[in-house]
Design an enzyme around this catalytic site. Structure first.
Site, short mmCIF file in Angstrom:
data_model
loop_
_atom_site.label_atom_id
_atom_site.label_comp_id
_atom_site.label_asym_id
_atom_site.label_seq_id
_atom_site.Cartn_x
_atom_site.Cartn_y
_atom_site.Cartn_z
N GLY A 55 0.86 -1.18 0.00
CA GLY A 55 0.00 0.00 0.00
C GLY A 55 0.90 1.23 0.00
O GLY A 55 1.84 1.33 0.80
N ASP A 243 -1.46 4.48 -6.34
CA ASP A 243 -0.03 4.45 -6.03
C ASP A 243 0.71 5.65 -6.58
O ASP A 243 1.83 5.95 -6.15
CB ASP A 243 0.59 3.16 -6.57
N ASN A 253 -2.96 2.44 -10.29
CA ASN A 253 -3.43 1.65 -9.14
C ASN A 253 -3.33 0.17 -9.50
O ASN A 253 -2.95 -0.19 -10.62
CB ASN A 253 -4.86 2.03 -8.76
O1 MRU Z 1 0.77 -4.05 -4.53
P1 MRU Z 1 0.11 -3.31 -3.40
O2 MRU Z 1 -0.71 -4.20 -2.52
O3 MRU Z 1 1.11 -2.48 -2.62
O4 MRU Z 1 -0.88 -2.32 -4.13
C1 MRU Z 1 -1.68 -1.48 -3.35
C2 MRU Z 1 -2.62 -0.68 -4.15
O5 MRU Z 1 -2.65 -0.75 -5.36
C3 MRU Z 1 -3.46 0.30 -3.41
O6 MRU Z 1 -4.69 0.48 -4.05
C4 MRU Z 1 -2.73 1.66 -3.38
O7 MRU Z 1 -1.43 1.50 -2.87
C5 MRU Z 1 -3.44 2.65 -2.57
S1 MRU Z 1 -3.16 2.35 -0.86
C6 MRU Z 1 -4.02 3.39 0.11
#
Ligand code: MRU
Length: 365
Positions: A55, A243, A253
């Site tokens: 995240g 992201d 995202n």
């Molecule tokens: O691969 P991840 O689990 O780190 O991806 C997370 C996401 O895509 C979330 O939607 C994004 O980081 C927003 S977190 C508030």
């Protein structure tokens, strides 16, 4: 937020020793709640790389603490620059990582080496506290959208979300889920459609876990179900996290977000993004061309992990041996498909003008 009545943040400094960093191991959720101790730069880098923490905002906060851990071992300028680079290279798409490390280096570079450790912990704590406060503000601004729909509809509001952009993905509250939690606190009748989010199942594993622990009504759906539900009027609003947002409002995202945005656009379903300002990359304008997309191991596609009927945690192969698999972890939704952005300063259009109306200090950048 709470797990079984106990309040947690997703990262904190151990109260007993005052320096090691504690996290919830997100590779073990929802099967077990395991707390991990990060004691070194290598521990922090591994936690981010292996997605024990994930995240965008949380990655940034853990990287900030990771630099503090690194400085305990060697506070010299050359080591600090090398260790910040190492942390910055752990994951490529979430810009919060670079943002947090740049902010840390901005504070630490002018200091004498012997003053850096204390200053690093203090700055990392500020980053974490600010993220929690910003996410709570996103919740307040986003809950107004849910309240408006509830008032218009005079009935239960159905929200669809993708991946996990809840408190586990931030320091507290979440981005996409903060409005859900705030609206739930306001006793608005709501229900969340949770995309399972293959290949790593952050929706089925983490979003469902969070919402369940909080008592928020929710239903996990296969990733491909969203368009069908939208065609049949069963989704009132989509809210996802991000992201990296370009200065023009393009949104990177979790893989699959773009397809949800297309379906929402086709069905006139509002498509909103929750984000703290640390997720805006003011240096890029064309998300599809300029945002680096992480390519992860094909094993995440060819296998799936879950709890077997005998209670054990098992990983099984779901693709024939010999078939190739590809695993782009993020995609970019062009701004034209986004209804708007929910930030800690309020809501705006997904455009340069929209973002600058909330962040006028960026006009010159
Ligand atoms: O691969 P991840 O689990 O780190 O991806 C997370 C996401 O895509 C979330 O939607 C994004 O980081 C927003 S977190 C508030």
């Amino acid at each position: 937020m709470k797990i079984d009545g106990t309040p947690y943040r997703s990262v904190w400094v151990d109260q007993q020793d005052g320096w090691s960093v504690r996290i919830l191991d997100q590779t073990r959720l929802p099967w077990s709640v395991d707390l991990l101790r990060l004691a070194t730069l290598a521990d922090a880098a591994h936690a981010i790389r292996s997605m024990q923490v994930r995240g965008a905002p949380l990655i940034g906060a853990v990287a900030a603490y990771g630099l503090a851990l690194a400085l305990r071992a060697d506070p010299t300028s050359s080591a600090m620059e090398r260790d910040a680079t190492l942390l910055n290279e752990t994951r490529p798409t979430a810009v919060n990582l670079r943002w947090a490390l740049d902010r840390m280096l901005g504070v630490l570079r002018p200091l004498k080496p012997q003053d850096r450790v204390a200053a690093a912990y203090a700055e990392a704590a500020r980053i974490a506290d600010e993220d929690a406060a910003q996410c709570e503000a996103i919740g307040t601004h986003g809950a107004e959208l849910i309240a408006d729909i509830a008032a218009r509809k005079q009935g239960r509001v159905n929200i669809l979300t993708h991946c996990n952009a809840g408190w586990l993905a931030t320091v507290d509250w979440g981005t996409a889920l903060a409005p859900v939690y705030k609206a739930f606190e306001q006793k608005i009748d709501l229900h969340v459609w949770v995309d399972e989010t293959r290949p790593r199942n952050q929706g089925a594993f983490l979003t469902a876990f969070e919402l369940g622990k909080h008592g928020v009504p929710h239903t996990v759906i296969a990733d491909n179900a969203g368009g069908h539900l939208m065609q049949h009027g069963q989704v009132d609003i989509v809210i996802v996290g991000t992201d990296r947002v370009t200065r023009t409002g393009d949104v990177a995202n979790k893989i699959g977000t773009y397809l949800k945005a297309l379906a929402a656009f086709d069905n006139n379903v509002p498509f909103w993004i929750g984000l703290p300002s640390s997720t805006i990359d003011w240096t890029v304008s064309d998300g599809v061309r300029e945002i680096p997309i992480e390519e992860r191991s094909a094993t995440e596609v060819t296998t799936i992990t879950g709890r077997a009927l005998d209670g054990s945690i098992a990983t099984v192969r779901v693709v024939p041996t010999g078939s190739a698999a590809a695993n782009p972890a993020f995609d970019v939704t062009p701004a034209r498909l986004v209804t708007g952005l929910i930030t800690e300063r309020g809501r705006c259009a997904a455009s340069e003008a929209g973002l600058l109306s909330l962040f006028p200090e960026r006009k010159a950048a």
